[in-house]
Design an enzyme around this catalytic site. Structure first.
Site, PDB file in Angstrom:
ATOM      1  N   ASN A 162      15.090  -4.275  10.336  1.00 25.58           N
ATOM      2  CA  ASN A 162      13.889  -4.507   9.566  1.00 25.58           C
ATOM      3  C   ASN A 162      14.011  -3.506   8.419  1.00 25.58           C
ATOM      4  O   ASN A 162      14.000  -2.296   8.656  1.00 25.58           O
ATOM      5  CB  ASN A 162      12.649  -4.225  10.414  1.00 25.58           C
ATOM      6  CG  ASN A 162      11.367  -4.275   9.619  1.00 25.58           C
ATOM      7  OD1 ASN A 162      11.378  -4.394   8.400  1.00 25.58           O
ATOM      8  ND2 ASN A 162      10.248  -4.163  10.316  1.00 25.58           N
TER       9      ASN A 162
ATOM     10  N   ALA B 204      12.083  -2.278   6.406  1.00 28.86           N
ATOM     11  CA  ALA B 204      10.970  -1.338   6.305  1.00 28.86           C
ATOM     12  C   ALA B 204      11.078  -0.192   7.319  1.00 28.86           C
ATOM     13  O   ALA B 204      10.333   0.776   7.241  1.00 28.86           O
ATOM     14  CB  ALA B 204       9.650  -2.071   6.501  1.00 28.86           C
ATOM     15  N   CYS B 205      12.003  -0.296   8.237  1.00 27.70           N
ATOM     16  CA  CYS B 205      12.153   0.674   9.324  1.00 27.70           C
ATOM     17  C   CYS B 205      13.088   1.817   8.911  1.00 27.70           C
ATOM     18  O   CYS B 205      14.227   1.576   8.521  1.00 27.70           O
ATOM     19  CB  CYS B 205      12.707  -0.046  10.554  1.00 27.70           C
ATOM     20  SG  CYS B 205      13.279   1.031  11.873  1.00 27.70           S
ATOM     21  N   SER B 206      12.610   3.048   9.030  1.00 26.56           N
ATOM     22  CA  SER B 206      13.425   4.206   8.639  1.00 26.56           C
ATOM     23  C   SER B 206      14.651   4.363   9.528  1.00 26.56           C
ATOM     24  O   SER B 206      15.721   4.767   9.052  1.00 26.56           O
ATOM     25  CB  SER B 206      12.592   5.484   8.652  1.00 26.56           C
ATOM     26  OG  SER B 206      12.133   5.767   9.954  1.00 26.56           O
TER      27      SER B 206
END
Length: 119
Positions: free
Chosen positions: A6, A8-10
């Site tokens: 994803n 958006a996932c760090s």
């Protein structure tokens, strides 16, 4: 090698950065857009050596709506969990890296990503 991410996932961005730094040959799968089928989820679970509840993000809103915390974690309930992951891919823990040797890891740490690279 494939990595389910994803963007958006760090943790996903960190894993991709490490793969790039190591010069790894891999394919990115944005699993929220290219949702894995139930068969693909079962295959990844086999490669991980885990059960569906082991890779479920139980703090997500969808998990609460489904009442996942109260679902049995046994063989009889396994198919129900897999279906939930396929229908709500946001519940799948990330990133998942499929290694060249047929195994997979949940690459949430640099150590796990390096482990996938060494396989």
């Amino acid at each position: 090698m494939e990595i389910w991410i994803n963007p958006a996932c760090s943790k996903c961005r960190s894993a991709v950065g490490l793969l790039d730094a190591e010069g790894a040959d891999y394919t990115v799968r944005r699993y929220l857009e290219d949702v894995p089928s139930e068969d693909e989820i079962r295959e990844v679970l086999t490669r991980l050596g885990l059960e569906p509840w082991d890779i479920t993000r139980t703090q997500e809103a969808a998990a609460e709506e489904l009442g996942l915390k109260d679902w049995p974690r046994d063989e009889a309930s396994r198919a129900r969990w897999v279906t939930a992951l396929a229908e709500h891919p946001k519940l799948i823990q990330r990133p998942i890296i499929t290694a060249d040797d047929g195994t997979a890891v949940v690459g949430r740490t640099d150590e796990a990503v390096r482990d996938a690279l060494s396989r």
